[in-house]
Scaffold this motif. Structure first.
Motif, short mmCIF file in Angstrom:
data_model
loop_
_atom_site.label_atom_id
_atom_site.label_comp_id
_atom_site.label_asym_id
_atom_site.label_seq_id
_atom_site.Cartn_x
_atom_site.Cartn_y
_atom_site.Cartn_z
N PRO A 27 -14.17 -9.71 -39.83
CA PRO A 27 -14.76 -8.45 -40.30
C PRO A 27 -15.96 -7.86 -39.67
O PRO A 27 -16.11 -6.95 -39.47
N ASP A 28 -16.70 -8.75 -38.86
CA ASP A 28 -17.86 -8.59 -37.96
C ASP A 28 -17.52 -8.90 -36.84
O ASP A 28 -17.76 -10.24 -36.53
N PHE A 29 -17.27 -8.30 -35.88
CA PHE A 29 -16.99 -8.45 -34.24
C PHE A 29 -17.23 -7.41 -33.34
O PHE A 29 -16.89 -6.17 -33.59
N TYR A 30 -18.35 -7.50 -32.49
CA TYR A 30 -18.79 -6.45 -31.63
C TYR A 30 -17.74 -5.66 -30.82
O TYR A 30 -17.57 -4.68 -30.89
N PHE A 31 -17.00 -6.64 -30.14
CA PHE A 31 -15.98 -6.16 -29.15
C PHE A 31 -14.81 -5.83 -29.73
O PHE A 31 -14.55 -6.17 -30.85
N GLY A 32 -13.65 -5.39 -29.09
CA GLY A 32 -12.52 -5.07 -29.66
C GLY A 32 -11.72 -6.24 -29.85
O GLY A 32 -10.99 -6.52 -30.97
N ALA A 33 -11.78 -7.28 -28.97
CA ALA A 33 -11.14 -8.43 -29.24
C ALA A 33 -11.80 -9.38 -28.05
O ALA A 33 -12.32 -8.96 -27.15
N MET A 34 -11.40 -10.48 -28.07
CA MET A 34 -11.83 -11.83 -27.05
C MET A 34 -11.01 -12.77 -26.83
O MET A 34 -10.49 -13.28 -27.59
N GLU A 35 -10.58 -12.98 -25.52
CA GLU A 35 -9.59 -13.65 -25.14
C GLU A 35 -9.80 -15.35 -25.00
O GLU A 35 -9.07 -16.12 -24.18
N ASN A 36 -10.51 -15.83 -25.94
CA ASN A 36 -10.63 -17.19 -26.02
C ASN A 36 -9.53 -18.04 -25.81
O ASN A 36 -8.23 -17.59 -26.72
N TRP A 37 -9.31 -18.94 -25.05
CA TRP A 37 -8.05 -19.54 -24.78
C TRP A 37 -7.63 -20.21 -26.12
O TRP A 37 -8.11 -21.36 -26.57
N GLY A 38 -6.32 -19.75 -26.59
CA GLY A 38 -5.63 -20.58 -27.73
C GLY A 38 -6.33 -20.11 -29.07
O GLY A 38 -5.69 -20.20 -30.07
N LEU A 39 -7.30 -19.32 -29.05
CA LEU A 39 -7.77 -18.46 -30.34
C LEU A 39 -8.63 -17.48 -30.19
O LEU A 39 -9.55 -17.10 -29.85
N VAL A 40 -7.62 -16.33 -30.09
CA VAL A 40 -8.21 -14.96 -29.63
C VAL A 40 -8.87 -14.36 -31.00
O VAL A 40 -8.10 -14.32 -31.97
N THR A 41 -10.29 -13.68 -30.67
CA THR A 41 -10.75 -13.01 -31.95
C THR A 41 -10.49 -11.76 -31.77
O THR A 41 -10.60 -11.42 -30.78
N TYR A 42 -10.47 -11.10 -32.99
CA TYR A 42 -10.29 -9.43 -32.92
C TYR A 42 -11.10 -8.84 -34.10
O TYR A 42 -11.37 -9.47 -35.25
N THR A 61 -2.68 -2.20 -31.74
CA THR A 61 -2.41 -3.61 -31.95
C THR A 61 -1.71 -4.39 -30.80
O THR A 61 -2.03 -5.25 -30.37
N ALA A 62 -0.66 -3.62 -30.46
CA ALA A 62 0.27 -4.06 -29.56
C ALA A 62 -0.45 -4.20 -28.19
O ALA A 62 -0.38 -5.16 -27.38
N THR A 63 -1.20 -3.11 -27.62
CA THR A 63 -1.85 -3.09 -26.32
C THR A 63 -2.92 -4.14 -26.13
O THR A 63 -3.14 -4.77 -25.26
N ILE A 64 -3.56 -4.11 -27.34
CA ILE A 64 -4.89 -5.20 -27.42
C ILE A 64 -4.18 -6.54 -27.33
O ILE A 64 -4.88 -7.21 -26.50
N ILE A 65 -3.29 -6.94 -28.10
CA ILE A 65 -2.82 -8.32 -27.99
C ILE A 65 -2.31 -8.41 -26.76
O ILE A 65 -2.52 -9.65 -26.13
N ALA A 66 -1.67 -7.69 -26.09
CA ALA A 66 -1.08 -7.66 -24.73
C ALA A 66 -2.23 -8.39 -23.62
O ALA A 66 -2.23 -8.80 -22.71
N HIS A 67 -3.47 -7.27 -23.88
CA HIS A 67 -4.38 -7.43 -23.11
C HIS A 67 -5.08 -8.89 -23.01
O HIS A 67 -5.33 -9.47 -22.16
N GLU A 68 -5.24 -9.22 -24.38
CA GLU A 68 -5.84 -10.52 -24.44
C GLU A 68 -4.76 -11.58 -24.09
O GLU A 68 -5.36 -12.66 -23.53
N LEU A 69 -3.45 -11.78 -24.39
CA LEU A 69 -2.74 -12.84 -23.91
C LEU A 69 -2.44 -12.55 -22.36
O LEU A 69 -2.17 -13.68 -21.81
N ALA A 70 -2.82 -11.35 -21.74
CA ALA A 70 -2.61 -11.59 -20.44
C ALA A 70 -3.85 -12.47 -19.73
O ALA A 70 -3.56 -12.93 -18.70
N HIS A 71 -4.69 -12.36 -20.43
CA HIS A 71 -5.68 -13.20 -19.93
C HIS A 71 -5.63 -14.69 -20.05
O HIS A 71 -6.31 -15.47 -19.42
#
Length: 936
Positions: A316-331, A351-361
């Motif tokens: 519910p509260d997250f400053y950035f769009g998403a964060m690529e934490n290894w194995g637990l990506v937050t959005y 949704t599709a492009t941000i998931i792709a961005h984070e998983l690329a990391h």
């Protein structure tokens, strides 16, 4: 990590300015740091000494989801870090911020030698300025030996969106609390004492104590939980498998009562969210996309996914769009959850492009990590580029790869054409403060990074690019690199494959694009075949005070074609060159930078511009659709830079009466927005409205027809985008019946609040149009729907639309809500203020509000809640008068003692931009006004 923006056009200015100014960095840094006195002790330096190397952290954390007797939310924990000494030393430094460390006898830590003798601790203290725990020893740690340092600590579980923090929401009328984390880039130290630099990697073994009935998640797979009693309190204990060797900024922890949907092929994939969202199926689309994207990247990198599971969670509260934490990506919720009832096709693409961005990391960034933040562009730029490839693999019918030109290339041109821009890479010694690191996560790093890597892949060819990338990742797995390491592997791939088209080595080409700011404009005289380059500056009178070793000269790949031929690749290495093959004759035209694979603008001789314009009017589809968008964008920006007449730029829009494709229309509307900003309130504005009404009327009629009077949506992905453009522009310019249609839909919804029949694609436009033309009743209804919205995507659309009202009393009320977190979440405050500023009725209100409340926002909310760069740039985007310029300068002087944080550069840019706008309006208004009179 990715920054995400919302839907198009009402708030195009908001989106552009938000991206433009997630703060670029200026040369004043060099002076400021060069004149600082040298540190006297190791703990007075921001960077850790390279003496100790951690191997394993064993961390226990216990976040409390209920307040204590003082009303505070807290977390407690302990940590043992096992490390090796590379050299003899009598000093241990760990990062530690805003933690209370429990005394252990006379000291704040306990040291144990795992072999040999344990030196005695002489003194420990927290060094607040540099965020260190300092441990001085009586003896020395011995080179090659292993040690363990143990600490116990307590911290506050604040709602500041940094480190381990608190997020809240309501579900079925019940208030829920989530403990979650954002360690990137320098906030792991706010959670436990650690070596908080990206190159200092170690495995992390985490155990979490949490409230019974809640679920704990982290990077690794959770082992079986057990219920125990600690200090008389029943808790659940959940241990996790140790992470791979990784940087501390990738650690993630979430404690909640969430639910999930899952699938398990070769990797277990889970999408976590509020229980009501999961039961409603809002995680299903993300689940369906994640598997194909992971599979794509496994093949693309030629390396299996490195972890045992892939969790993604909506917060519910997250400053950035998403964060690529290894194995637990937050959005952010709006970026992960998709509801076909309320989500538009743009929400789906996001949704599709941000998931792709984070998983690329997971590979590029997490498996292989940059040594230091001075080259963060390579991490974020690469993920931004390949996010389009990953999303395309999951949704091949969208043709999403082309949209990088609008969403990244054209967008970052606007920033990189300023004299206050900055290079992609910095010297490592110039970046060391946490606030400097934060400033690097801007549109230059993301969008320019993506653009130059796309150019690199194009001129190398994708097979060669991939071969070098694969050997790079294999060679540096679980380690750290610099950009030159990637160039080495790409050069090796060039030599191995026998690629002969390059004029020089990869290093030599890429250093021109990476180590100097800006980009060139390539000028082609088709009468003579002369080709030249120069540094493109939006304000030609601006003074660039950042020196370049390359004298602002680039090695430029030019893909070009003539009207009757196929595209060719030529290279421009000099300032000027003769290219007889680029001469044309008769009615023949030449077009350069085919599909905008190069990171530069193109100008032509007047005759070639005329021939291209004639082709657009005769049969515009002969010219590739991406280049039709490019012609408009290049022409308008060349005109703003006084390189071509403004009439040439405006002439590129006359053929649009026949254009039905999205990209040229979107490019045109983005560029006309600047004119709207400059001429609000003048008769030129009304002339523009009349002209644009004439141009958009056929597009409106086209979509009205193919959608059977708006009863269905077009089939194509970008065609749906252009339907939104047609409706929005037609309503804003007064096309017959448009406003009547949108108001009727909104009124129907007001009559039946639980039965919103407005199509999700059109809702943002309809809400804004109806609230803008309506009164307090329409606004109050929109506010109620916003507050009651259970889906973040719908709330975001209403949040933007509420700023469309022409009622200044309501706009002031809305602005004041941004200082009340119960009304507007902290993460959304900047967006609301900038949305109000994008409304001509609210611009002055928003600016006055920011000036009156700057001290409060800056000191009470802090960087985790407000994007000060976005805020300053957003509220000053339309400034073009001497009075506004004086107000900006006064604002800077009055608040110099308070400071501007990440908005420091944005304020300097706003002053630069306003000065340029004043000159531009004075020099161009008459010509533009006359052109619109002639063409209306």
């Amino acid at each position: 990590m990715v920054f995400c923006c919302g839907c198009k056009k009402f708030w195009v200015m908001l989106v552009v300015m938000a991206l433009v100014c997630v703060a670029t960095i200026v040369g004043l840094w060099v002076y400021q740091f060069a004149t600082s006195p040298p540190p006297t002790s190791p703990w007075d330096r921001y960077r850790l000494p390279d003496v100790l190397v951690p191997e394993l952290y064993d961390v226990m954390l216990w976040p409390r989801l209920d307040p204590d007797a003082n009303g505070d939310y807290v977390f407690t924990g302990n940590s043992s870090v096992r490390f090796r000494a590379l050299r003899d030393t009598n000093l241990i430094l760990l990062h530690c911020k805003q933690l209370e460390l429990a005394p252990m006898g006379d000291h704040l830590a306990r040291l144990t030698a795992l072999s040999g003798t344990t030196p005695l601790i002489r003194k420990t203290w927290l060094h607040i300025p540099m965020q260190y725990l300092v441990v001085q020893l009586n003896g020395a740690l011995k080179a090659g030996q292993d040690y363990e340092l143990y600490t116990e600590f307590r911290g506050k579980l604040l709602d500041d969106l940094e480190g381990l923090y608190r997020s809240e929401y309501y579900e079925d009328g019940v208030r829920k609390v989530v403990a979650t984390s954002q360690m990137h880039p320098t906030h792991a130290r706010k959670t436990f004492p650690c070596f908080d630099e990206p190159a200092i990697k170690a495995a992390i073994q985490l155990t979490v104590l949490h409230k019974p009935g809640t679920v704990a998640l982290s990077n690794g797979k959770e082992f079986a939980s057990v219920n125990i009693v600690v200090d008389g309190q029943a808790v659940t204990k959940t241990p996790f498998e140790a992470t791979p060797k990784m940087s501390t900024y990738l650690l993630a922890l979430v404690v909640s009562d969430y639910d999930y949907v899952s699938q398990n092929d070769s990797t277990e994939i889970r999408i976590w969210a509020r229980k009501s969202a999961i039961s409603a199926g809002h995680g299903n689309y993300a689940l369906s996309v994640t598997g194909p994207v992971l599979n794509f990247f496994e093949k693309y990198y030629n390396i299996p996914y490195p972890l045992s599971k892939s969790d993604q969670i909506a917060l519910p509260d997250f400053y950035f769009g998403a964060m690529e934490n290894w194995g637990l990506v937050t959005y952010r919720e709006a970026n992960l959850l998709y509801d076909p009832v309320v989500s538009s096709n743009r929400n789906k693409e996001t949704t599709a492009t941000i998931i792709a961005h984070e998983l690329a990391h997971m590979w590029f960034g997490n498996l292989v990590t940059l040594k230091w933040w001075n080259e963060v562009w390579l991490n974020e730029g690469f993920a931004s580029y390949v996010s389009y490839l990953g999303a395309d693999s999951a949704e091949p019918d969208w043709n999403v790869k082309d949209l990088i030109v609008l969403d990244d290339v054209h967008r970052v041109f606007a920033v990189d054409a300023l004299a206050s821009s900055h290079p992609l890479s910095f010297d490592e010694d110039d970046i060391y403060k946490p606030e400097q690191i934060t400033e690097l996560f801007d549109t230059i790093s993301y969008s320019k990074g993506a653009s130059v890597l796309r150019m690199l892949s194009d001129f190398l060819t994708e097979p060669v690019f991939l071969q070098g990338l694969k050997t790079y990742l294999s060679a540096f797995a679980y380690s750290n690199t610099e950009s030159k390491d990637l160039w080495d592997h790409l050069q090796a791939a060039v030599e191995k494959t026998g690629t002969t088209s390059l004029p020089t080595k990869v290093h030599d080409i890429m250093n021109r694009w990476v180590l100097q700011m800006g980009f060139p404009v390539v000028s082609i005289d088709t009468a003579t075949g002369t080709v030249s380059q120069q540094h493109f500056l939006l304000d030609p009178d601006a003074v660039v005070d950042r020196p370049s070793d390359f004298n602002y000269q680039w090695i430029i790949p030019i893909r070009w074609m003539k009207s009757e031929g196929n595209s060719k690749l030529s290279w421009l290495l000099e300032k000027h060159a003769d290219r007889s093959e680029m001469q044309t004759s008769g009615e023949q035209w030449l077009l350069a930078n085919i599909n905008v694979t190069g990171y530069y603008r193109v100008n032509y001789d007047a005759a070639n511009w005329d021939r291209i314009m004639a082709q657009l009017h005769t049969d515009h589809q002969v010219i590739p659709v991406i280049n039709r968008a490019q012609l408009v964008d290049d022409a308008f920006n060349l005109a703003r830079a006084k390189i071509i007449p403004m009439s040439v730029a405006l002439n590129t829009t006359t053929y649009l009466i026949h254009e039905r494709d999205y990209m040229p229309w979107e490019s045109t509307l983005d560029n006309l927005d600047y004119l709207y900003l400059m001429f609000d309130g003048s008769d030129t504005y009304e002339l523009m409205q009349g002209y644009l009404k004439k141009q958009v009327a056929p597009l409106y009629a086209y979509f009205k027809n193919i959608t059977s009077n708006w009863s269905k949506v077009p089939d194509g992905h970008t065609e749906q985008y252009n339907q939104v453009n047609a409706l929005r522009v037609a309503c804003s310019t007064g096309v017959d019946d448009c406003q009547k249609v949108t108001s009727a839909w909104y009124t129907e919804w007001m009559a039946q609040p639980h039965n919103n029949m407005i199509h999700p694609n059109l809702r943002a436009t309809v809400y804004c149009s109806a609230i803008g033309s309506g009164g307090e009743e329409e606004w109050n209804f929109g506010w109620r729907m916003f507050k009651n919205a259970s889906i973040a995507i719908e709330a975001n659309k209403l949040m933007a639309a509420l700023a469309c009202t022409n009622n200044t009393t309501l706009l002031n009320r809305y602005l004041n809500y941004t200082l009340k977190p119960d009304e507007i979440r902290k993460q959304d405050a900047t967006t609301v203020i900038v949305s109000v500023a994008s409304n001509v009725k609210g611009q002055a209100l928003a600016w006055d509000f920011v000036r009156a409340n700057w001290k409060y926002m800056f000191t009470e909310y802090g960087v985790g809640s407000f994007s000060f760069a976005s805020l300053i740039s957003g509220v000053t985007a339309s400034f073009s008068t001497e009075e506004e310029f004086d107000q900006l300068v006064e604002f800077k002087e009055e608040n110099s003692d308070i400071g501007f944080g990440s908005g420091t550069t944005a304020l300097m840019q706003a002053i630069e931009r306003t000065r340029a706008n004043i000159r531009w309006v004075a020099e161009n208004q008459e010509e533009i006004r006359d052109w619109f009179i002639q063409h209306t």
